[in-house]
Scaffold this active site. Structure first.
Site, PDB file in Angstrom:
ATOM      1  N   GLU A 180       6.479   4.180 -10.217  1.00 49.61           N
ATOM      2  CA  GLU A 180       6.649   5.630 -10.428  1.00 49.61           C
ATOM      3  C   GLU A 180       5.497   6.216 -11.238  1.00 49.61           C
ATOM      4  OE1 GLU A 180       9.033   7.456  -9.223  1.00 49.61           O
ATOM      5  OE2 GLU A 180      10.701   6.131  -8.778  1.00 49.61           O
ATOM      6  N   ASP A 196      11.176 -11.587 -29.911  1.00 48.78           N
ATOM      7  CA  ASP A 196      10.560 -12.327 -31.020  1.00 48.78           C
ATOM      8  C   ASP A 196      11.578 -12.601 -32.127  1.00 48.78           C
ATOM      9  OD1 ASP A 196       8.304 -13.298 -32.703  1.00 48.78           O
ATOM     10  OD2 ASP A 196       8.866 -11.550 -33.894  1.00 48.78           O
ATOM     11  N   GLY A 217       9.016   4.590   1.205  1.00 49.40           N
ATOM     12  CA  GLY A 217       7.723   3.941   1.411  1.00 49.40           C
ATOM     13  C   GLY A 217       6.565   4.881   1.165  1.00 49.40           C
ATOM     14  N   GLY A 274       6.941  15.369  -5.231  1.00 51.07           N
ATOM     15  CA  GLY A 274       8.155  16.109  -5.633  1.00 51.07           C
ATOM     16  C   GLY A 274       9.341  15.170  -5.799  1.00 51.07           C
ATOM     17  N   SER A 278      -1.707   3.826  -7.074  1.00 43.64           N
ATOM     18  CA  SER A 278      -1.901   4.971  -7.971  1.00 43.64           C
ATOM     19  C   SER A 278      -2.510   6.167  -7.255  1.00 43.64           C
ATOM     20  CB  SER A 278      -2.806   4.571  -9.148  1.00 43.64           C
ATOM     21  OG  SER A 278      -2.200   3.541  -9.886  1.00 43.64           O
TER      22      SER A 278
HETATM   23  P1  TGC Z   1      -2.788  16.565  -7.124  1.00 45.74           P
HETATM   24  O1  TGC Z   1      -4.001  17.249  -6.629  1.00 45.74           O
HETATM   25  O2  TGC Z   1      -2.489  16.507  -8.568  1.00 45.74           O
HETATM   26  O3  TGC Z   1      -1.490  17.148  -6.378  1.00 45.74           O
HETATM   27  C1  TGC Z   1      -1.388  17.236  -4.981  1.00 45.74           C
HETATM   28  C2  TGC Z   1      -0.276  18.208  -4.685  1.00 45.74           C
HETATM   29  O4  TGC Z   1       0.960  17.729  -5.216  1.00 45.74           O
HETATM   30  C3  TGC Z   1       1.463  18.641  -6.230  1.00 45.74           C
HETATM   31  N1  TGC Z   1       1.974  17.805  -7.315  1.00 45.74           N
HETATM   32  C4  TGC Z   1       3.257  17.623  -7.564  1.00 45.74           C
HETATM   33  N2  TGC Z   1       4.345  18.143  -7.011  1.00 45.74           N
HETATM   34  C5  TGC Z   1       5.529  17.751  -7.501  1.00 45.74           C
HETATM   35  N3  TGC Z   1       5.674  16.859  -8.483  1.00 45.74           N
HETATM   36  C6  TGC Z   1       4.584  16.301  -9.066  1.00 45.74           C
HETATM   37  N4  TGC Z   1       4.724  15.392 -10.034  1.00 45.74           N
HETATM   38  C7  TGC Z   1       3.321  16.680  -8.621  1.00 45.74           C
HETATM   39  N5  TGC Z   1       2.055  16.341  -8.958  1.00 45.74           N
HETATM   40  C8  TGC Z   1       1.246  17.032  -8.142  1.00 45.74           C
HETATM   41  C9  TGC Z   1       0.288  19.476  -6.637  1.00 45.74           C
HETATM   42  O5  TGC Z   1       0.686  20.722  -7.110  1.00 45.74           O
HETATM   43  C10 TGC Z   1      -0.473  19.575  -5.336  1.00 45.74           C
HETATM   44  O6  TGC Z   1       0.194  20.517  -4.517  1.00 45.74           O
HETATM   45  P2  TGC Z   1      -0.648  21.471  -3.530  1.00 45.74           P
HETATM   46  O7  TGC Z   1       0.344  22.454  -2.996  1.00 45.74           O
HETATM   47  O8  TGC Z   1      -1.709  22.094  -4.382  1.00 45.74           O
HETATM   48  O9  TGC Z   1      -1.211  20.568  -2.484  1.00 45.74           O
HETATM   49  O10 TGC Z   1      -2.865  15.112  -6.533  1.00 45.74           O
HETATM   50  P3  TGC Z   1      -3.714  13.962  -7.042  1.00 45.74           P
HETATM   51  O11 TGC Z   1      -4.148  13.187  -5.853  1.00 45.74           O
HETATM   52  O12 TGC Z   1      -4.769  14.453  -8.002  1.00 45.74           O
HETATM   53  O13 TGC Z   1      -2.604  13.177  -7.846  1.00 45.74           O
HETATM   54  C11 TGC Z   1      -2.988  12.383  -8.824  1.00 45.74           C
HETATM   55  C12 TGC Z   1      -1.835  11.508  -9.318  1.00 45.74           C
HETATM   56  C13 TGC Z   1      -2.489  10.259  -9.857  1.00 45.74           C
HETATM   57  C14 TGC Z   1      -1.110  12.222 -10.433  1.00 45.74           C
HETATM   58  C15 TGC Z   1      -0.831  11.137  -8.209  1.00 45.74           C
HETATM   59  O14 TGC Z   1      -1.507  10.603  -7.121  1.00 45.74           O
HETATM   60  C16 TGC Z   1       0.193  10.150  -8.719  1.00 45.74           C
HETATM   61  O15 TGC Z   1       1.211  10.546  -9.299  1.00 45.74           O
HETATM   62  N6  TGC Z   1      -0.021   8.810  -8.511  1.00 45.74           N
HETATM   63  C17 TGC Z   1       0.968   7.805  -8.833  1.00 45.74           C
HETATM   64  C18 TGC Z   1       1.705   7.406  -7.596  1.00 45.74           C
HETATM   65  C19 TGC Z   1       3.095   6.950  -7.883  1.00 45.74           C
HETATM   66  O16 TGC Z   1       3.721   7.284  -8.861  1.00 45.74           O
HETATM   67  N7  TGC Z   1       3.676   6.186  -6.970  1.00 45.74           N
HETATM   68  C20 TGC Z   1       5.029   5.786  -7.070  1.00 45.74           C
HETATM   69  C21 TGC Z   1       5.535   5.206  -5.785  1.00 45.74           C
HETATM   70  S1  TGC Z   1       7.289   5.193  -5.626  1.00 45.74           S
HETATM   71  C22 TGC Z   1       7.835   4.078  -6.733  1.00 45.74           C
HETATM   72  O17 TGC Z   1       7.140   3.534  -7.527  1.00 45.74           O
HETATM   73  C23 TGC Z   1       9.277   3.820  -6.688  1.00 45.74           C
HETATM   74  S2  TGC Z   1       9.874   2.669  -7.824  1.00 45.74           S
HETATM   75  C24 TGC Z   1      11.491   3.046  -7.671  1.00 45.74           C
HETATM   76  C25 TGC Z   1      12.430   2.205  -8.406  1.00 45.74           C
HETATM   77  O18 TGC Z   1      12.601   1.017  -8.033  1.00 45.74           O
HETATM   78  O19 TGC Z   1      13.066   2.759  -9.341  1.00 45.74           O
HETATM   79  P1  FAD Z   2      -3.074   0.139  -8.830  1.00 43.58           P
HETATM   80  O1  FAD Z   2      -2.940   1.534  -8.393  1.00 43.58           O
HETATM   81  O2  FAD Z   2      -4.018  -0.749  -8.128  1.00 43.58           O
HETATM   82  O3  FAD Z   2      -3.428   0.148 -10.395  1.00 43.58           O
HETATM   83  C1  FAD Z   2      -3.949  -1.021 -11.041  1.00 43.58           C
HETATM   84  C2  FAD Z   2      -4.317  -0.672 -12.475  1.00 43.58           C
HETATM   85  O4  FAD Z   2      -5.330   0.328 -12.486  1.00 43.58           O
HETATM   86  C3  FAD Z   2      -3.155  -0.099 -13.286  1.00 43.58           C
HETATM   87  O5  FAD Z   2      -3.184  -0.607 -14.590  1.00 43.58           O
HETATM   88  C4  FAD Z   2      -3.452   1.393 -13.301  1.00 43.58           C
HETATM   89  O6  FAD Z   2      -2.899   2.036 -14.438  1.00 43.58           O
HETATM   90  C5  FAD Z   2      -4.953   1.380 -13.361  1.00 43.58           C
HETATM   91  N1  FAD Z   2      -5.571   2.620 -12.887  1.00 43.58           N
HETATM   92  C6  FAD Z   2      -5.358   3.244 -11.711  1.00 43.58           C
HETATM   93  N2  FAD Z   2      -6.071   4.361 -11.617  1.00 43.58           N
HETATM   94  C7  FAD Z   2      -6.789   4.462 -12.773  1.00 43.58           C
HETATM   95  C8  FAD Z   2      -7.718   5.403 -13.306  1.00 43.58           C
HETATM   96  N3  FAD Z   2      -8.077   6.495 -12.607  1.00 43.58           N
HETATM   97  N4  FAD Z   2      -8.235   5.175 -14.521  1.00 43.58           N
HETATM   98  C9  FAD Z   2      -7.868   4.080 -15.228  1.00 43.58           C
HETATM   99  N5  FAD Z   2      -6.998   3.159 -14.792  1.00 43.58           N
HETATM  100  C10 FAD Z   2      -6.462   3.344 -13.591  1.00 43.58           C
HETATM  101  N6  FAD Z   2       6.364   2.047  -4.427  1.00 43.58           N
HETATM  102  C11 FAD Z   2       7.005   2.769  -3.457  1.00 43.58           C
HETATM  103  O7  FAD Z   2       6.379   3.532  -2.745  1.00 43.58           O
HETATM  104  N7  FAD Z   2       8.351   2.634  -3.280  1.00 43.58           N
HETATM  105  C12 FAD Z   2       9.114   1.795  -4.026  1.00 43.58           C
HETATM  106  O8  FAD Z   2      10.331   1.722  -3.838  1.00 43.58           O
HETATM  107  C13 FAD Z   2       8.455   1.023  -5.028  1.00 43.58           C
HETATM  108  N8  FAD Z   2       9.168   0.120  -5.771  1.00 43.58           N
HETATM  109  C14 FAD Z   2       8.508  -0.722  -6.621  1.00 43.58           C
HETATM  110  C15 FAD Z   2       9.202  -1.769  -7.241  1.00 43.58           C
HETATM  111  C16 FAD Z   2       8.537  -2.669  -8.056  1.00 43.58           C
HETATM  112  C17 FAD Z   2       9.276  -3.815  -8.678  1.00 43.58           C
HETATM  113  C18 FAD Z   2       7.145  -2.490  -8.316  1.00 43.58           C
HETATM  114  C19 FAD Z   2       6.409  -3.433  -9.231  1.00 43.58           C
HETATM  115  C20 FAD Z   2       6.454  -1.461  -7.714  1.00 43.58           C
HETATM  116  C21 FAD Z   2       7.122  -0.581  -6.852  1.00 43.58           C
HETATM  117  N9  FAD Z   2       6.430   0.422  -6.160  1.00 43.58           N
HETATM  118  C22 FAD Z   2       7.054   1.176  -5.204  1.00 43.58           C
HETATM  119  C23 FAD Z   2       4.972   0.520  -6.277  1.00 43.58           C
HETATM  120  C24 FAD Z   2       4.500   1.175  -7.556  1.00 43.58           C
HETATM  121  O9  FAD Z   2       4.681   2.557  -7.514  1.00 43.58           O
HETATM  122  C25 FAD Z   2       3.013   0.806  -7.728  1.00 43.58           C
HETATM  123  O10 FAD Z   2       2.975  -0.559  -8.101  1.00 43.58           O
HETATM  124  C26 FAD Z   2       2.324   1.676  -8.758  1.00 43.58           C
HETATM  125  O11 FAD Z   2       2.248   3.003  -8.335  1.00 43.58           O
HETATM  126  C27 FAD Z   2       0.898   1.163  -9.062  1.00 43.58           C
HETATM  127  O12 FAD Z   2       0.186   0.918  -7.892  1.00 43.58           O
HETATM  128  P2  FAD Z   2      -0.545  -0.495  -7.695  1.00 43.58           P
HETATM  129  O13 FAD Z   2       0.450  -1.559  -7.964  1.00 43.58           O
HETATM  130  O14 FAD Z   2      -1.189  -0.491  -6.377  1.00 43.58           O
HETATM  131  O15 FAD Z   2      -1.614  -0.567  -8.855  1.00 43.58           O
END
Ligand code: TGC
Ligand code: FAD
Length: 390
Positions: free
Chosen positions: A370, A343, A137, A244, A145
């Site tokens: 992700e 398609d 979570g 991480g 994001s």
């Molecule tokens: P930023 O200032 O860049 O970094 C904060 C701290 O984190 C470190 N760091 C990382 N460490 C490991 N791996 C990475 N990829 C890392 N990226 C950054 C960084 O060095 C720093 O460390 P420290 O010691 O200096 O504090 O943080 P930011 O707020 O600017 O980050 C920006 C951004 C947009 C890249 C980040 O917030 C991000 O990646 N957002 C996307 C969130 C996301 O991917 N959510 C996914 C949720 S889980 C999910 O979707 C599961 S789906 C699973 C499935 O069904 O397969």
């Molecule tokens: P938002 O963050 O609201 O983004 C909306 C739009 O804005 C996107 O197009 C994005 O690219 C764009 N955007 C955002 N920031 C910027 C910017 N700075 N500039 C320009 N465009 C921008 N999360 C978990 O924690 N655990 C899970 O197990 C997990 N499983 C998932 C399974 C499914 C099927 C799905 C659909 C999602 C899951 N997620 C999970 C959540 C997923 O990681 C988020 O949906 C994703 O990170 C995007 O967040 P959001 O949906 O709130 O979109």
């Protein structure tokens, strides 16, 4: 001497770059997908059901927490093998790969990397055996994001922590026995192991999904959930904890969509060779061959990208930006191919009798979760310019 015929889904013989053990892993998971996933997955997708009956078999094959050490009941594989697992599972369906990614990279990995020895011993063997299922979570309803802007918080109360808040879009949420929950504390973001049968915890399944239908996705609610200090992951603080984990999972996701693309490409090429239109096979038209050739090109590039990423991972030098580039490239490659294949199948492409529409719909999630495509583009942009555009 005529050149040997090439494998259309491995034009550069990437398989020859794999070790014997890696090939064995790939073949084993490929067989599992062919024999156990493909016969049921169309119906699972139609009925919006995750095939829970496959969990013990996945565990038996060592697919859960595959890269973690033997001492915790895991298979101790390398990163490339984990990638191949993801590729072969996603050739079946993104939902099956998602299940394995979450269990392995998002739940077992943080317990191993950030947990105490007692937490590792308590949870990892049961999770490797598929007896305890995890969910992760991080995302919240107001914006996934930007996880730094997290509202869920945990407050210390004597020897306990009290958690309040909500998480959204959580894979495995209603299947899980434990949730790895990231919460804001007075000391920054921290991770907690939350048993899902605890008072104050609710998981609510999200319905009406047109994507990842063969996967459970849920909203989680925490209403004064009280967990002991022993449930806090002691070895990490700050956003780098969940990020991480994401690096591990995103790495696997660079491989998964290659499998989805291969499934679509293979099925569609065969179809185009058989279908006769204007007195010749559909595949005999230049317009169609250009599309199929372009798919083969993009699959080949993605395979080489992920393999090199895996070699960097196994050498211990993989950087998050490299993962972002490959996640972006390979998800984009696969969703474009799946849509193009849909398609080429014409009307037949709109039902789940053929896999491309299912893969295309699934990939709408894979390109979003992700880290969305835009997030990964901006990570690469930040690397090449030195300017943070978030
Ligand atoms: P930023 O200032 O860049 O970094 C904060 C701290 O984190 C470190 N760091 C990382 N460490 C490991 N791996 C990475 N990829 C890392 N990226 C950054 C960084 O060095 C720093 O460390 P420290 O010691 O200096 O504090 O943080 P930011 O707020 O600017 O980050 C920006 C951004 C947009 C890249 C980040 O917030 C991000 O990646 N957002 C996307 C969130 C996301 O991917 N959510 C996914 C949720 S889980 C999910 O979707 C599961 S789906 C699973 C499935 O069904 O397969
Ligand atoms: P938002 O963050 O609201 O983004 C909306 C739009 O804005 C996107 O197009 C994005 O690219 C764009 N955007 C955002 N920031 C910027 C910017 N700075 N500039 C320009 N465009 C921008 N999360 C978990 O924690 N655990 C899970 O197990 C997990 N499983 C998932 C399974 C499914 C099927 C799905 C659909 C999602 C899951 N997620 C999970 C959540 C997923 O990681 C988020 O949906 C994703 O990170 C995007 O967040 P959001 O949906 O709130 O979109």
């Amino acid at each position: 001497m005529p050149a040997a015929a090439l494998n259309p889904v491995d034009l550069y013989d990437v398989r020859s770059l794999l070790s014997e053990e890696e090939r064995m892993v790939q073949d084993t998971v490929a067989r599992f997908t062919d024999e156990r996933v493909l016969p049921v997955i169309g119906e699972c997708f139609d009925k919006s059901r995750f095939p829970v009956e496959l969990i013990p078999e996945m565990a038996g094959l060592g697919l859960l927490g595959a890269t973690l050490p033997h001492e915790y009941g895991c298979a101790g594989m390398n990163g490339v093998s984990y990638g191949l697992i993801c590729q072969e599972l996603e050739r079946g369906d993104s939902g099956i790969r998602s299940f394995a990614s979450v269990q392995s990279s998002l739940c077992m990995y943080p317990i191993h990397a950030y947990g105490s020895e007692a937490q590792r011993k308590q949870w990892l063997p049961q999770m490797a055996a598929g007896k305890v299922i995890g969910c992760f979570g991080l995302t919240e309803p107001h914006g996934g994001s930007d996880p730094a802007n997290m509202k869920t918080h945990a407050k210390k109360d004597g020897g306990d922590w009290v958690i309040n808040g909500a998480k959204m879009w959580i894979t495995n949420g209603n299947l899980a026995n434990i949730a790895i929950v990231w919460a804001q504390t007075d000391d920054g973001i921290q991770g907690f192991i939350v048993p899902t049968d605890i008072k104050g915890f609710t998981a609510q399944e999200i319905h009406k999904k047109m994507s990842l239908r063969a996967s459970v996705t849920s909203a989680l609610f925490f209403d004064n959930v009280r967990v002991p200090e022993a449930n806090r992951l002691p070895n990490v603080k700050g956003l780098k904890g969940p990020l991480g984990c994401l690096t591990q999972a995103r790495y696997g996701i660079t491989w998964g969509p290659i499998g989805a693309a291969i499934a679509c490409f293979t099925e569609t090429t065969e179809y185009a060779k058989q279908r006769i239109l204007f007195k010749r096979p559909l595949a005999a038209n230049q317009a169609v061959q250009l599309k199929l050739a372009d798919m083969a090109r993009r699959i080949t590039l993605a395979q080489l990208l992920s393999l090199q990423l895996g070699r960097l991972k196994d050498a211990g030098t993989m950087q998050p930006t490299q993962v972002s580039l490959a996640k972006w490239n390979n998800c984009r490659m696969a969703i474009d191919i799946a849509r193009e294949c849909r398609d080429i199948l014409g009307g037949a492409g709109i039902t789940t009798e053929h896999s491309p529409i299912r893969h295309a719909l699934n990939l709408e999630s894979v390109i979003t979760y992700e880290g969305t495509e835009t997030v990964h583009q901006l990570v690469v942009g930040r690397e090449v310019t030195g300017i943070n555009a978030f």
